[in-house]
Motif scaffolding. Structure first.
Motif, PDB file in Angstrom:
ATOM      1  N   VAL A 158       0.935  -1.281   0.084  1.00 58.07           N
ATOM      2  CA  VAL A 158       0.140   0.027  -0.094  1.00 58.07           C
ATOM      3  C   VAL A 158       0.794   1.434   0.045  1.00 58.07           C
ATOM      4  CG1 VAL A 158      -1.425   1.607   1.526  1.00 58.07           C
ATOM      5  CG2 VAL A 158      -1.960  -0.937   1.054  1.00 58.07           C
TER       6      VAL A 158
ATOM      7  N   HIS B 297       2.670   1.604  -3.379  1.00 63.25           N
ATOM      8  CA  HIS B 297       1.722   1.566  -4.701  1.00 63.25           C
ATOM      9  C   HIS B 297       0.760   2.363  -4.768  1.00 63.25           C
ATOM     10  CE1 HIS B 297       4.559  -1.603  -6.270  1.00 63.25           C
ATOM     11  NE2 HIS B 297       4.195  -2.478  -5.325  1.00 63.25           N
ATOM     12  N   MET B 298       0.375   2.765  -3.297  1.00 65.56           N
ATOM     13  CA  MET B 298      -0.775   3.507  -3.458  1.00 65.56           C
ATOM     14  C   MET B 298      -0.700   4.990  -2.795  1.00 65.56           C
ATOM     15  SD  MET B 298      -3.484   0.550  -2.642  1.00 65.56           S
ATOM     16  CE  MET B 298      -4.830   1.247  -2.333  1.00 65.56           C
ATOM     17  N   THR B 299       0.331   5.374  -2.384  1.00 65.73           N
ATOM     18  CA  THR B 299       0.660   6.602  -1.582  1.00 65.73           C
ATOM     19  C   THR B 299       1.452   7.495  -2.538  1.00 65.73           C
ATOM     20  OG1 THR B 299       2.531   5.977  -0.326  1.00 65.73           O
ATOM     21  CG2 THR B 299       0.504   5.616   0.626  1.00 65.73           C
ATOM     22  N   SER B 300       1.266   8.676  -2.376  1.00 67.69           N
ATOM     23  CA  SER B 300       2.300   9.634  -2.973  1.00 67.69           C
ATOM     24  C   SER B 300       3.632   9.595  -2.241  1.00 67.69           C
ATOM     25  CB  SER B 300       1.825  11.139  -2.706  1.00 67.69           C
ATOM     26  OG  SER B 300       1.443  11.600  -1.514  1.00 67.69           O
ATOM     27  N   PHE B 301       3.907   9.260  -1.122  1.00 65.52           N
ATOM     28  CA  PHE B 301       5.182   8.771  -0.664  1.00 65.52           C
ATOM     29  C   PHE B 301       5.969   7.601  -1.645  1.00 65.52           C
ATOM     30  CE2 PHE B 301       8.206   6.287   2.364  1.00 65.52           C
ATOM     31  CZ  PHE B 301       8.780   7.385   2.616  1.00 65.52           C
TER      32      PHE B 301
ATOM     33  N   ARG C  42       5.213   7.038  -4.621  1.00 71.18           N
ATOM     34  CA  ARG C  42       5.592   7.600  -6.004  1.00 71.18           C
ATOM     35  C   ARG C  42       6.790   8.408  -5.821  1.00 71.18           C
ATOM     36  NH1 ARG C  42       2.110   9.456  -9.771  1.00 71.18           N
ATOM     37  NH2 ARG C  42       0.918   7.373  -9.448  1.00 71.18           N
TER      38      ARG C  42
ATOM     39  N   TYR D 205       9.899   6.059  -6.213  1.00 69.08           N
ATOM     40  CA  TYR D 205      10.179   5.858  -7.623  1.00 69.08           C
ATOM     41  C   TYR D 205      10.946   6.639  -8.240  1.00 69.08           C
ATOM     42  CZ  TYR D 205       7.525   1.607  -7.711  1.00 69.08           C
ATOM     43  OH  TYR D 205       6.896   0.295  -7.236  1.00 69.08           O
ATOM     44  N   ALA D 206      10.281   8.070  -8.254  1.00 74.70           N
ATOM     45  CA  ALA D 206      11.045   9.217  -8.911  1.00 74.70           C
ATOM     46  C   ALA D 206      12.416   9.546  -8.298  1.00 74.70           C
ATOM     47  CB  ALA D 206      10.209  10.507  -8.485  1.00 74.70           C
TER      48      ALA D 206
ATOM     49  N   ASN E 183      14.743   6.941  -9.673  1.00 72.00           N
ATOM     50  CA  ASN E 183      15.025   7.197 -11.018  1.00 72.00           C
ATOM     51  C   ASN E 183      15.874   8.214 -11.504  1.00 72.00           C
ATOM     52  OD1 ASN E 183      13.713   4.824 -13.053  1.00 72.00           O
ATOM     53  ND2 ASN E 183      11.783   5.635 -11.969  1.00 72.00           N
TER      54      ASN E 183
ATOM     55  N   ALA F 171      13.989  14.710  -9.046  1.00 69.05           N
ATOM     56  CA  ALA F 171      13.053  14.531  -8.057  1.00 69.05           C
ATOM     57  C   ALA F 171      13.169  15.942  -7.308  1.00 69.05           C
ATOM     58  CB  ALA F 171      13.345  13.249  -7.320  1.00 69.05           C
TER      59      ALA F 171
ATOM     60  N   SER G 135      12.000  18.676  -8.530  1.00 68.94           N
ATOM     61  CA  SER G 135      10.406  19.154  -8.589  1.00 68.94           C
ATOM     62  C   SER G 135       9.936  18.961  -7.186  1.00 68.94           C
ATOM     63  CB  SER G 135      10.039  17.567  -9.314  1.00 68.94           C
ATOM     64  OG  SER G 135      10.418  17.293 -10.528  1.00 68.94           O
ATOM     65  N   GLY G 136      10.592  19.456  -6.274  1.00 61.22           N
ATOM     66  CA  GLY G 136      10.096  19.873  -4.997  1.00 61.22           C
ATOM     67  C   GLY G 136       9.896  18.680  -4.300  1.00 61.22           C
ATOM     68  N   VAL G 137      10.604  17.522  -4.690  1.00 60.77           N
ATOM     69  CA  VAL G 137      10.640  16.323  -3.703  1.00 60.77           C
ATOM     70  C   VAL G 137      11.604  16.336  -2.639  1.00 60.77           C
ATOM     71  CG1 VAL G 137      10.813  13.430  -3.477  1.00 60.77           C
ATOM     72  CG2 VAL G 137       9.615  14.620  -5.556  1.00 60.77           C
ATOM     73  N   ARG G 138      11.375  16.197  -1.430  1.00 60.97           N
ATOM     74  CA  ARG G 138      12.465  16.456  -0.287  1.00 60.97           C
ATOM     75  C   ARG G 138      12.829  14.944  -0.050  1.00 60.97           C
ATOM     76  NH1 ARG G 138      10.950  20.734   2.955  1.00 60.97           N
ATOM     77  NH2 ARG G 138       8.689  21.488   2.566  1.00 60.97           N
TER      78      ARG G 138
ATOM     79  N   ALA H  53      11.138  22.348  -2.483  1.00 59.65           N
ATOM     80  CA  ALA H  53       9.784  22.178  -2.125  1.00 59.65           C
ATOM     81  C   ALA H  53       9.230  23.344  -1.487  1.00 59.65           C
ATOM     82  CB  ALA H  53       9.897  21.153  -0.911  1.00 59.65           C
TER      83      ALA H  53
ATOM     84  N   MET I 184      10.306   7.724 -16.174  1.00 59.29           N
ATOM     85  CA  MET I 184       8.984   7.603 -15.639  1.00 59.29           C
ATOM     86  C   MET I 184       7.668   8.093 -16.266  1.00 59.29           C
ATOM     87  SD  MET I 184       9.417   8.472 -11.555  1.00 59.29           S
ATOM     88  CE  MET I 184       7.570   8.364 -10.857  1.00 59.29           C
TER      89      MET I 184
ATOM     90  N   GLY J 168      -2.781  11.165   1.729  1.00 65.01           N
ATOM     91  CA  GLY J 168      -1.469  10.558   1.425  1.00 65.01           C
ATOM     92  C   GLY J 168      -1.661   9.592   0.250  1.00 65.01           C
TER      93      GLY J 168
ATOM     94  N   VAL K 274      -2.624   7.995  -3.381  1.00 66.66           N
ATOM     95  CA  VAL K 274      -2.859   8.653  -4.816  1.00 66.66           C
ATOM     96  C   VAL K 274      -4.008   8.086  -5.336  1.00 66.66           C
ATOM     97  CG1 VAL K 274      -0.242   8.574  -5.047  1.00 66.66           C
ATOM     98  CG2 VAL K 274      -1.422   6.676  -5.801  1.00 66.66           C
TER      99      VAL K 274
ATOM    100  N   TRP L  64       4.824  22.247 -13.813  1.00 66.25           N
ATOM    101  CA  TRP L  64       5.010  23.346 -13.199  1.00 66.25           C
ATOM    102  C   TRP L  64       3.682  24.237 -13.164  1.00 66.25           C
ATOM    103  CZ3 TRP L  64       7.764  22.478  -9.349  1.00 66.25           C
ATOM    104  CH2 TRP L  64       8.845  22.043  -9.442  1.00 66.25           C
TER     105      TRP L  64
END
Lengths: 337, 516
Positions: A195, A198-202, A204, A207-208, A211, A216, A219-222, B341, B364, B382, B384, B427
């Motif tokens: 879960v 595969h199902m949360t933004s965490f 995602r 994966y970012a 890759n 990442a 793109s604002g990912v911490r 962020a 991706m 949280g 998606v 963006w």
């Protein structure tokens, strides 16, 4: 692509190239499922004892504890890092539980110490990797020696035995019929990580990062925070595995779970987790755990020595990873998209 | 072993100046699964002459270069060298016949010395079969001097800047006695001064009798240095001849197959109140005392040479690097930005110059790239929600007129222009106040370029504030309401759109004072 006349109407790009069924058929998990079924049938055919429910139940102990570690490790690997200290965290957690037990700790305290040790060790790895930006393979090779070294200093050639009787529930208890506490834990943890990934933004973000950590971050990912949490989770799962294994064995030696880090990595990679990061699914790791468990159990029933088993698992790993490449090479004309 | 020396070649070309081409490709076709990349194209390269190859991205230029250098084999067609039919079965064959290429990203080796890079694969050997270091360094020095490069051959390559790396790549081409030199967008990453030096070098190579194929998206430089042109469109050759006989508009028409009215369609937008104020912004090594303000609906151009510190200022505003001093105000409110962020949360977004490494997660799918900074909006608690993600991605990719087969296609499979659209769509989906575009049209085809420019205008018209870093003067002049020129980490001048001339920009960027 066909040239399209530009019009004032917005031109929407369609969502998916392949249908759901096509994606499932072509997935790594389908291949693993096939391998699992074949191994299952070979086992049924080669030993009359294999299909006994209690024998099968015993067999699950071959992969439940390692599986707990492998799930969290899978996430670490997808993020492009690695944690080779997992088995040493397990040993240290088990040792500190034993030490607490000799000072009269009860079951809840033992569990808290096991999980807490895992969290602290994971936090150390996480800080070194994410804050200082050190390569995780070096950091965790270092902490692998460090954590197990502390166990050896505490225990020497002795062992902790005599855990409270209630403590045995985690490793030896059954929830219902042949379903052990460990097996239920394995399923719950698998669902939790599936879960999460595969199902949360965490998930995602994992994966970012795996890759392309730079894109990442751009793109604002911490990135640092995600990596720190992953190492924390990896440590926590090693602590949980320490509770289960210590409870099942009823004793702690500093050599406990030696070499498990590589078995956990094998399980993850066999399960389709890209060792370079960026791809893989939890379902594959579950199937890989089942496959490795069945192979170990089947060979055990046939009295095959352990070294042959490890040769077989090694070959299986290389075979399963090579198959898609070989298939691709055999069908080069097939076009994509 | 090469039986032919450079003096032979010179003698050759000197004798027959208006003779046949050094290399002639005729009827070349090449197909890939699903795509016909080249369809019966012809190309002739003449000794002592520069031929410009122009065409939109995807017109087949790269495929042709790969055929010329032996990386791809053509399905049909013939290659003749000095009239004799040849086959480039491998890259070695092409090299042996004197064809050499300088790509946008020529493969060089960071950890090796300049001399090693120049002679890799054909190092001079001593009588024991070992590398003759002193001779190699001496030969490298001779070649570098010949092209006027002041580079120590014993330096490690990683200590060189991008312009000097180009010179090393060119020296490498010369070290194999090339007869045909292919230059694939050699000036894309160079500053104004470096470009001038590269032109000098092209003229030098031309004078030595090399046949040069020059690929570029910049029309002014094509007309400045090339003698002939060949235009490709959709895998076919649609025109060739002498540049003296055609105008820029003729070439553009050939390339796109239609008239392009205006390349830079900046429409006047209503300029509102101040959105962003930067003051006393400094960094220990990169920039010093940067101050400017940005208004609603404004496009603010940043011009300067490579290394003037423009990207560094932008990356500090976006939270990648930390400034040592200075303050940012957004809507008159003091803002501290320590990470991308936080910048995104404050409404500042950044489209980096390096698309493949910083802009997009190329492995991706499109939809996941578009929603990556907006995950908190497309998810609930949280978790998606795919339907929301596809809806968001569909909306914003359509606004940018993205050309793709499906939203679950990997970004890496798109052309450069379409990848850039994905980054911008990502963006815009965050509904920013300020969008910073760093060299937004570098290396993308003229069609996508026009689309990006039109879209920038539209965004400004809708009240978004745009900062555009660009090294292309026509782009800066065409798109900006105001231009800030940076030089050596400082602001060298601020110019309004009215009365701005290219000379003013170049002077400010180069630090040339007003001369009578």
């Amino acid at each position: 692509m066909m040239p399209v006349e530009k019009s004032s109407e917005p031109r929407f790009v369609r969502d998916r190239l392949q249908g759901r069924s096509e994606r499932i058929v072509k997935s790594w998990e389908s291949l693993l499922l096939l391998v699992a079924v074949v191994i299952f049938l070979v086992n049924v055919w080669s030993s009359p004892y294999f299909l006994d429910p209690w024998n099968l139940s015993d067999a699950t102990f071959n992969f439940t504890e390692k599986g707990l570690i492998a799930f969290a490790l899978a996430l670490v690997i997808i993020s492009g890092e690695i944690d080779l200290s997992v088995a040493s965290i397990l040993a240290l957690a088990s040792t500190l539980m034993g030490l607490a037990m000799t000072h009269g700790a009860g079951v809840p305290e033992l569990v808290l110490i096991g999980l807490g040790t895992g969290l602290v060790c994971g936090a150390i790895n996480g800080l070194l990797v994410s804050r200082l930006g050190l390569p995780s393979i070096v950091v965790t090779i270092g902490t692998m020696s460090l954590f197990r070294g502390i166990s050896y200093i505490i225990l020497g050639d002795k062992a902790f035995t005599g855990y409270p009787a209630d403590f045995a529930w985690f490793g030896q208890g059954y929830v219902f019929w042949v379903f052990s506490v460990e097996l239920v834990l394995f399923v719950l943890v698998a669902v939790f990580f599936a879960v999460l990934l595969h199902m949360t933004s965490f998930g995602r973000m994992i994966y970012a990062i795996g890759n392309n950590p730079v894109a990442a971050q751009f793109s604002g990912v911490r990135v640092e925070r995600v990596k720190f949490i992953l190492f924390l989770l990896s440590g926590l799962m090693s602590g949980l595995a320490a509770v289960c294994l210590t409870s099942r064995l009823g004793s702690t030696r500093p050599s406990i779970a030696t070499g498990w880090e590589l078995e956990a990595v094998t399980m993850a990679v066999l399960g389709g987790i890209n060792i370079l990061g960026g791809s893989g699914r939890i379902g594959g790791v579950v199937l890989a755990a089942l496959i490795m468990g069945m192979v170990t159990f089947g060979f055990g029933l046939l009295n095959v020595p352990g070294i042959v088993m490890s040769i077989f698992v090694g070959l299986l790993l290389i075979l399963v990873i090579a198959i898609p490449k070989v298939l691709n090479r055999l069908a080069p004309a097939k076009k994509r998209g | 072993m090469t039986s032919m020396t450079s003096s032979d070649i010179k003698a050759d070309t000197g004798k027959v100046p208006e003779s046949g081409p050094a290399i002639r490709l005729s009827g070349i076709s090449k197909s890939f699964p699903g795509v016909r990349a080249l369809n019966g194209v012809n190309l002739s390269l003449y000794p002592g002459s520069v031929t410009a190859l122009v065409g939109e991205n995807g017109a087949g230029k790269s495929t042709l270069v790969k055929i010329l250098t032996g990386i791809y084999q053509p399905d049909e067609g013939e290659i003749r060298c000095d009239g004799a039919p040849v086959r480039f079965a491998t890259t070695m064959d092409a090299a042996r016949l004197g064809v050499t290429a300088i790509h946008q990203e020529t493969v060089l080796f960071d950890e090796l010395t300049v001399a090693e890079n120049i002679f890799l694969g054909h190092q001079p050997k001593n009588r024991f079969g070992l590398i003759d270091w002193s001779r190699m360094n001496a030969d490298a020095r001779a070649i570098l001097e010949r092209i006027g490069a002041r580079i120590d051959p014993e330096m490690r390559l990683r200590d060189l800047g991008i312009a000097n790396r180009h010179l090393v790549a060119i020296s490498r081409a010369l070290s194999v006695n090339a007869r045909v030199v292919i230059m694939d967008e050699p000036t894309a990453a160079l500053s104004h001064k470096e470009i001038g030096e590269l032109y000098e070098l092209v003229f030098k190579l031309k004078a030595e009798g090399k046949a040069i194929l020059f690929i570029s998206h910049k029309f002014d430089e094509i007309f400045r240095i090339a003698d002939r042109y060949t235009v490709f469109r959709d895998g076919e050759m649609v025109g060739e001849g002498l540049l003296a006989d055609v105008s820029q508009n003729d070439l553009v028409r050939l390339m796109v197959g239609r008239d392009v009215g205006q390349v830079f369609p900046k429409v006047p937008a209503e300029i509102g109140g101040t959105v962003l104020t930067v003051s006393g912004y400094s960094h220990p090594t990169e920039f010093e005392d940067i101050g400017f303000d940005l208004k609603r609906g404004e496009i603010l151009g940043f011009y300067g040479l490579i290394g003037a510190g423009r990207s560094e200022v932008m990356q500090a505003l976006f939270g990648i690097t930390r400034p040592s001093k200075g303050a940012i105000r957004i809507d008159n409110e003091l803002a501290v930005i320590r990470s991308p962020a936080e910048a995104v949360a404050r409404g500042i977004v950044y489209v980096p110059e390096d698309r493949g490494r910083q802009g997009a997660v190329t492995a991706m799918p499109i939809f996941a790239n578009v929603t990556l900074p907006s995950l908190s909006r497309t998810s609930r608690h949280g978790f998606v929600r795919m339907a929301e993600e596809f809806a968001l991605a569909r909306e914003y990719t359509a606004r940018l007129d993205l050309r793709a087969a499906a939203l679950d296609q990997e970004v890496g499979t798109l052309s450069g222009g379409n990848q850039q659209k994905v980054v911008i769509a990502k963006w815009l989906a965050t509904k920013p106040k300020v969008i910073i575009l760093d060299e937004p049209t570098k290396g993308i085809d003229i069609g996508s370029k026009a689309a990006v420019h039109a879209f920038m205008s539209e965004l400004a018209g809708q009240g978004l504030s745009v900062i555009m870093v660009s090294s292309e003067i026509p782009e800066i002049m065409g798109m900006s309401d105001r231009v800030i020129v940076m030089r050596e980490g400082r602001i060298a001048g601020t110019f309004a759109r009215e009365g701005l001339t290219p000379e003013m920009l170049v002077r400010a960027a180069a630090g040339i004072g007003e001369t009578p």
